[in-house]
Motif scaffolding. Structure first.
Motif, mmCIF file in Angstrom:
data_model
loop_
_atom_site.group_PDB
_atom_site.id
_atom_site.type_symbol
_atom_site.label_atom_id
_atom_site.label_comp_id
_atom_site.label_asym_id
_atom_site.label_seq_id
_atom_site.Cartn_x
_atom_site.Cartn_y
_atom_site.Cartn_z
ATOM 1 N N LEU A 54 0.861 -1.189 0.000
ATOM 2 C CA LEU A 54 0.000 0.000 0.000
ATOM 3 C C LEU A 54 0.895 1.236 0.000
ATOM 4 O O LEU A 54 1.842 1.320 0.787
ATOM 5 C CB LEU A 54 -0.898 -0.015 1.250
ATOM 6 C CG LEU A 54 -1.729 1.239 1.534
ATOM 7 C CD1 LEU A 54 -2.734 1.528 0.417
ATOM 8 C CD2 LEU A 54 -2.485 1.088 2.865
ATOM 9 N N GLY A 55 0.597 2.182 -0.880
ATOM 10 C CA GLY A 55 1.346 3.442 -0.925
ATOM 11 C C GLY A 55 0.382 4.616 -0.891
ATOM 12 O O GLY A 55 -0.671 4.555 -1.540
ATOM 13 N N ALA A 56 0.726 5.672 -0.148
ATOM 14 C CA ALA A 56 -0.213 6.787 -0.008
ATOM 15 C C ALA A 56 0.527 8.101 0.171
ATOM 16 O O ALA A 56 1.550 8.162 0.859
ATOM 17 C CB ALA A 56 -1.113 6.543 1.207
ATOM 18 N N SER A 57 -0.027 9.158 -0.430
ATOM 19 C CA SER A 57 0.607 10.480 -0.286
ATOM 20 C C SER A 57 -0.034 11.268 0.847
ATOM 21 O O SER A 57 -1.154 10.986 1.283
ATOM 22 C CB SER A 57 0.479 11.263 -1.593
ATOM 23 O OG SER A 57 -0.873 11.518 -1.882
ATOM 24 N N ILE A 58 0.706 12.267 1.283
ATOM 25 C CA ILE A 58 0.275 13.153 2.372
ATOM 26 C C ILE A 58 -0.252 14.458 1.788
ATOM 27 O O ILE A 58 0.329 15.025 0.862
ATOM 28 C CB ILE A 58 1.475 13.455 3.308
ATOM 29 C CG1 ILE A 58 1.844 12.232 4.142
ATOM 30 C CG2 ILE A 58 1.210 14.669 4.186
ATOM 31 C CD1 ILE A 58 0.925 11.958 5.322
ATOM 32 N N ARG A 59 -1.340 14.909 2.346
ATOM 33 C CA ARG A 59 -1.896 16.224 2.018
ATOM 34 C C ARG A 59 -2.311 16.875 3.329
ATOM 35 O O ARG A 59 -3.084 16.297 4.084
ATOM 36 C CB ARG A 59 -3.114 16.026 1.122
ATOM 37 C CG ARG A 59 -3.214 17.041 0.016
ATOM 38 C CD ARG A 59 -4.290 16.594 -0.955
ATOM 39 N NE ARG A 59 -4.713 17.707 -1.771
ATOM 40 C CZ ARG A 59 -4.178 17.993 -2.936
ATOM 41 N NH1 ARG A 59 -3.220 17.257 -3.430
ATOM 42 N NH2 ARG A 59 -4.630 19.013 -3.637
ATOM 43 N N TYR A 60 -1.791 18.046 3.563
ATOM 44 C CA TYR A 60 -2.062 18.760 4.815
ATOM 45 C C TYR A 60 -1.913 17.852 6.040
ATOM 46 O O TYR A 60 -2.820 17.732 6.867
ATOM 47 C CB TYR A 60 -3.441 19.423 4.769
ATOM 48 C CG TYR A 60 -3.500 20.548 3.753
ATOM 49 C CD1 TYR A 60 -2.518 21.532 3.746
ATOM 50 C CD2 TYR A 60 -4.506 20.615 2.795
ATOM 51 C CE1 TYR A 60 -2.538 22.556 2.807
ATOM 52 C CE2 TYR A 60 -4.529 21.646 1.856
ATOM 53 C CZ TYR A 60 -3.535 22.603 1.884
ATOM 54 O OH TYR A 60 -3.544 23.624 0.953
ATOM 55 N N GLY A 61 -0.783 17.169 6.069
ATOM 56 C CA GLY A 61 -0.423 16.408 7.270
ATOM 57 C C GLY A 61 -1.020 15.023 7.392
ATOM 58 O O GLY A 61 -0.709 14.306 8.341
ATOM 59 N N LYS A 62 -1.875 14.630 6.441
ATOM 60 C CA LYS A 62 -2.563 13.340 6.619
ATOM 61 C C LYS A 62 -2.610 12.517 5.344
ATOM 62 O O LYS A 62 -2.621 13.070 4.236
ATOM 63 C CB LYS A 62 -4.023 13.590 7.019
ATOM 64 C CG LYS A 62 -4.212 14.180 8.368
ATOM 65 C CD LYS A 62 -5.690 14.158 8.712
ATOM 66 C CE LYS A 62 -6.054 15.308 9.612
ATOM 67 N NZ LYS A 62 -7.212 16.046 9.190
ATOM 68 N N HIS A 63 -2.698 11.213 5.532
ATOM 69 C CA HIS A 63 -3.093 10.355 4.412
ATOM 70 C C HIS A 63 -4.607 10.463 4.281
ATOM 71 O O HIS A 63 -5.305 10.818 5.237
ATOM 72 C CB HIS A 63 -2.678 8.908 4.697
ATOM 73 C CG HIS A 63 -1.202 8.729 4.783
ATOM 74 N ND1 HIS A 63 -0.539 8.531 5.973
ATOM 75 C CD2 HIS A 63 -0.256 8.745 3.827
ATOM 76 C CE1 HIS A 63 0.747 8.436 5.738
ATOM 77 N NE2 HIS A 63 0.958 8.565 4.444
ATOM 78 N N ARG A 64 -5.126 10.136 3.096
ATOM 79 C CA ARG A 64 -6.583 10.258 2.896
ATOM 80 C C ARG A 64 -7.345 9.273 3.782
ATOM 81 O O ARG A 64 -6.830 8.211 4.141
ATOM 82 C CB ARG A 64 -6.929 9.976 1.430
ATOM 83 C CG ARG A 64 -6.591 11.123 0.504
ATOM 84 C CD ARG A 64 -6.676 10.680 -0.943
ATOM 85 N NE ARG A 64 -8.026 10.291 -1.318
ATOM 86 C CZ ARG A 64 -8.314 9.371 -2.259
ATOM 87 N NH1 ARG A 64 -7.351 8.734 -2.889
ATOM 88 N NH2 ARG A 64 -9.559 9.090 -2.549
ATOM 89 N N LYS A 65 -8.602 9.614 4.079
ATOM 90 C CA LYS A 65 -9.457 8.784 4.929
ATOM 91 C C LYS A 65 -9.572 7.361 4.356
ATOM 92 O O LYS A 65 -9.609 6.378 5.098
ATOM 93 C CB LYS A 65 -10.836 9.452 5.010
ATOM 94 C CG LYS A 65 -11.852 8.660 5.795
ATOM 95 C CD LYS A 65 -13.223 9.318 5.744
ATOM 96 C CE LYS A 65 -14.269 8.405 6.348
ATOM 97 N NZ LYS A 65 -14.539 7.203 5.533
#
Ligand SMILES: Cc1cc2nc3c(=O)[nH]c(=O)nc-3n(C[C@H](O)[C@H](O)[C@H](O)COP(=O)(O)O)c2cc1C
Length: 175
Positions: A54-65
């Protein structure tokens, strides 16, 4: 030969590009890879894969829900076979924050979830101001100004260390 699922969460496409590089590296070693966007992951039979990444990017301090939802729903299957997680963010362009042990977002994420990925990685992402709406652009430029990054509103800055991505691909083959 293993059948490997790579699930990705992206907003602007960079995490998908990283996954495509991982796919190449893994396929060169004669494994089969399927790339699936996290929004489509519920339609996939996870049990049919030998390994899951699993790979995920950060936006405004968080991974998406959706990342948290996936981890919660898939935890048992994930833990029953070799599994890995990686995070993409621009804080990781700093040498003192580019390892799983030192990246604040990855540390925080691991505290929030019950899953303990077997392999972990963190990759520096990309800034492309022209892609962002007005307020996102101003906010990211301000953060970049504070942290001595590029602030030119036309800048495209890719911080990803592709050698590091390739090395992670090899680890996925071995896990
Ligand atoms: C609106 C916005 C907010 C972001 N917030 C953060 C952040 O809080 N911390 C960080 O390190 N990177 C942040 N980033 C940088 C992204 O993580 C980086 O651009 C990454 O490559 C995005 O990957 P994606 O295209 O797969 O979504 C942000 C980027 C954008 C556009």
């Amino acid at each position: 030969m293993a059948h490997i699922l790579i699930v990705y969460s992206t907003t602007d496409g960079h995490t998908r590009r990283i996954c495509e590089r991982l796919k190449q590296v893994v396929e060169e070693r004669n494994h089969r890879v399927e790339l699936v966007a996290i929004d489509d992951a519920s339609q996939v039979r996870l049990e049919s894969f030998d390994k899951i990444v699993l790979g995920a990017s950060i936006r405004y301090g968080k991974h998406r829900k959706e990342v948290y939802d996936f981890v919660r729903a898939a935890r048992q299957v994930l833990e029953s076979r070799p599994n890995a997680f990686f995070s993409v963010n621009v804080v990781a362009r700093k040498p003192e924050k580019n390892r799983p042990e030192t990246n604040p977002y990855l540390r925080k994420f691991l505290k929030q979830i019950a899953w303990r990925p077997r392999e972990l990685a963190v990759f520096a992402g990309k800034i492309d101001y022209q892609l962002y709406d007005f307020w996102d652009r101003q906010i990211i430029r301000f953060i970049m100004w504070m942290t001595k990054g590029p602030t030119d509103p036309r800048a495209v800055a890719e911080f990803t260390d592709w050698k590091q991505v390739e090395a992670f691909g090899r680890r996925v083959c071995e896990m």
